[in-house]
Design a protein around this motif. Sequence first.
Motif, PDB file in Angstrom:
ATOM      1  N   SER A   1       3.765  12.871   4.617  1.00  0.00           N
ATOM      2  CA  SER A   1       2.696  12.073   5.217  1.00  0.00           C
ATOM      3  C   SER A   1       3.110  10.628   5.506  1.00  0.00           C
ATOM      4  O   SER A   1       2.353   9.895   6.153  1.00  0.00           O
ATOM      5  CB  SER A   1       1.470  12.086   4.306  1.00  0.00           C
ATOM      6  OG  SER A   1       1.805  11.607   3.019  1.00  0.00           O
ATOM      7  N   ASP A   2       4.287  10.222   5.038  1.00  0.00           N
ATOM      8  CA  ASP A   2       4.794   8.883   5.372  1.00  0.00           C
ATOM      9  C   ASP A   2       5.383   8.834   6.781  1.00  0.00           C
ATOM     10  O   ASP A   2       5.699   7.752   7.278  1.00  0.00           O
ATOM     11  CB  ASP A   2       5.871   8.448   4.375  1.00  0.00           C
ATOM     12  CG  ASP A   2       5.321   8.214   2.981  1.00  0.00           C
ATOM     13  OD1 ASP A   2       6.078   8.448   2.006  1.00  0.00           O
ATOM     14  OD2 ASP A   2       4.145   7.831   2.856  1.00  0.00           O
TER      15      ASP A   2
ATOM     16  N   SER B   1       0.828  -1.206   0.000  1.00  0.00           N
ATOM     17  CA  SER B   1       0.000   0.000   0.000  1.00  0.00           C
ATOM     18  C   SER B   1       0.861   1.254   0.000  1.00  0.00           C
ATOM     19  O   SER B   1       2.016   1.236   0.427  1.00  0.00           O
ATOM     20  CB  SER B   1      -0.905   0.005   1.244  1.00  0.00           C
ATOM     21  OG  SER B   1      -1.653  -1.177   1.348  1.00  0.00           O
ATOM     22  N   TYR B   2       0.249   2.363  -0.469  1.00  0.00           N
ATOM     23  CA  TYR B   2       0.837   3.713  -0.396  1.00  0.00           C
ATOM     24  C   TYR B   2       2.185   3.815  -1.108  1.00  0.00           C
ATOM     25  O   TYR B   2       3.001   4.661  -0.760  1.00  0.00           O
ATOM     26  CB  TYR B   2       0.996   4.155   1.061  1.00  0.00           C
ATOM     27  CG  TYR B   2      -0.233   3.930   1.912  1.00  0.00           C
ATOM     28  CD1 TYR B   2      -0.178   3.155   3.054  1.00  0.00           C
ATOM     29  CD2 TYR B   2      -1.456   4.489   1.557  1.00  0.00           C
ATOM     30  CE1 TYR B   2      -1.307   2.935   3.838  1.00  0.00           C
ATOM     31  CE2 TYR B   2      -2.589   4.270   2.328  1.00  0.00           C
ATOM     32  CZ  TYR B   2      -2.505   3.498   3.470  1.00  0.00           C
ATOM     33  OH  TYR B   2      -3.630   3.279   4.233  1.00  0.00           O
TER      34      TYR B   2
ATOM     35  N   LYS C   1      10.710   2.904  -0.413  1.00  0.00           N
ATOM     36  CA  LYS C   1       9.801   3.726  -1.197  1.00  0.00           C
ATOM     37  C   LYS C   1      10.665   4.656  -2.042  1.00  0.00           C
ATOM     38  O   LYS C   1      11.610   5.261  -1.518  1.00  0.00           O
ATOM     39  CB  LYS C   1       8.859   4.528  -0.301  1.00  0.00           C
ATOM     40  CG  LYS C   1       7.771   5.259  -1.077  1.00  0.00           C
ATOM     41  CD  LYS C   1       6.751   5.888  -0.148  1.00  0.00           C
ATOM     42  CE  LYS C   1       5.644   6.569  -0.953  1.00  0.00           C
ATOM     43  NZ  LYS C   1       4.623   7.216  -0.094  1.00  0.00           N
TER      44      LYS C   1
END
Lengths: 112, 111
Positions: free
Chosen positions: A84-85, A60-61, A78
């Motif tokens: 926002s992580d 996800s994300y 990532k």
Amino acid sequence: AQSVAQPEDQVNVAEGNPLTVKCTYSVSGNPYLFWYVQYPNRGLQFLLKYITGDNLVKGSYGFEAEFNKSQTSFHLKKPSALVSDSALYFCAVYPGRRALTFGSGTRLQVQP
Amino acid sequence: SQTIHQWPATLVQPVGSPLSLECTVEGTSNPNLYWYRQAAGRGLQLLFYSVGIGQISSEVPQNLSASRPQDRQFILSSKKLLLSDSGFYLCAWSHRAYEQYFGPGTRLTVT
């Protein structure tokens, strides 16, 4: 005993840069490995898992994790971090009975 | 879809008082249920897990107990709280033990 270790208490990264959160495991047999994320005062959210198959697991994300059997690692990655992580990330292993065994957690701080 | 609820969201209790935290799951049946405690915003400690009504396994001997009076209800209790019981309590459910879904948690402060 099956366990996971997260060697970093905190990881700092600038927004837009790639991020890596490290996890190593110690299991007998084939490991079932997981990543969860926890935002402040919230429960844990499932990100991804490795059971079998491709060593690169997408979750996800925009997160992914690479299973490396020779290094007994399952690092979370990532390509481009977002503010926002920023959260607490947990690696976990399923020891074959009862429940997951969690690592101690790594706090990810993404700076704008 | 399945949802998991915990209440209360926050609780402040004096030392020596009783405790009851509730967890309920909707949208599924016969789930495995778990109680975890997270102290100091870090690692999770498994406290109890249950594979069915009335079936409770305790992972750590302590001041707490758990009960499962209904299929989708899991309760964490204490007769007399200690300061060391403060923490963030998380309930989780699963059908397969390695795929757990967590509730929003209860912040307990014992004063």
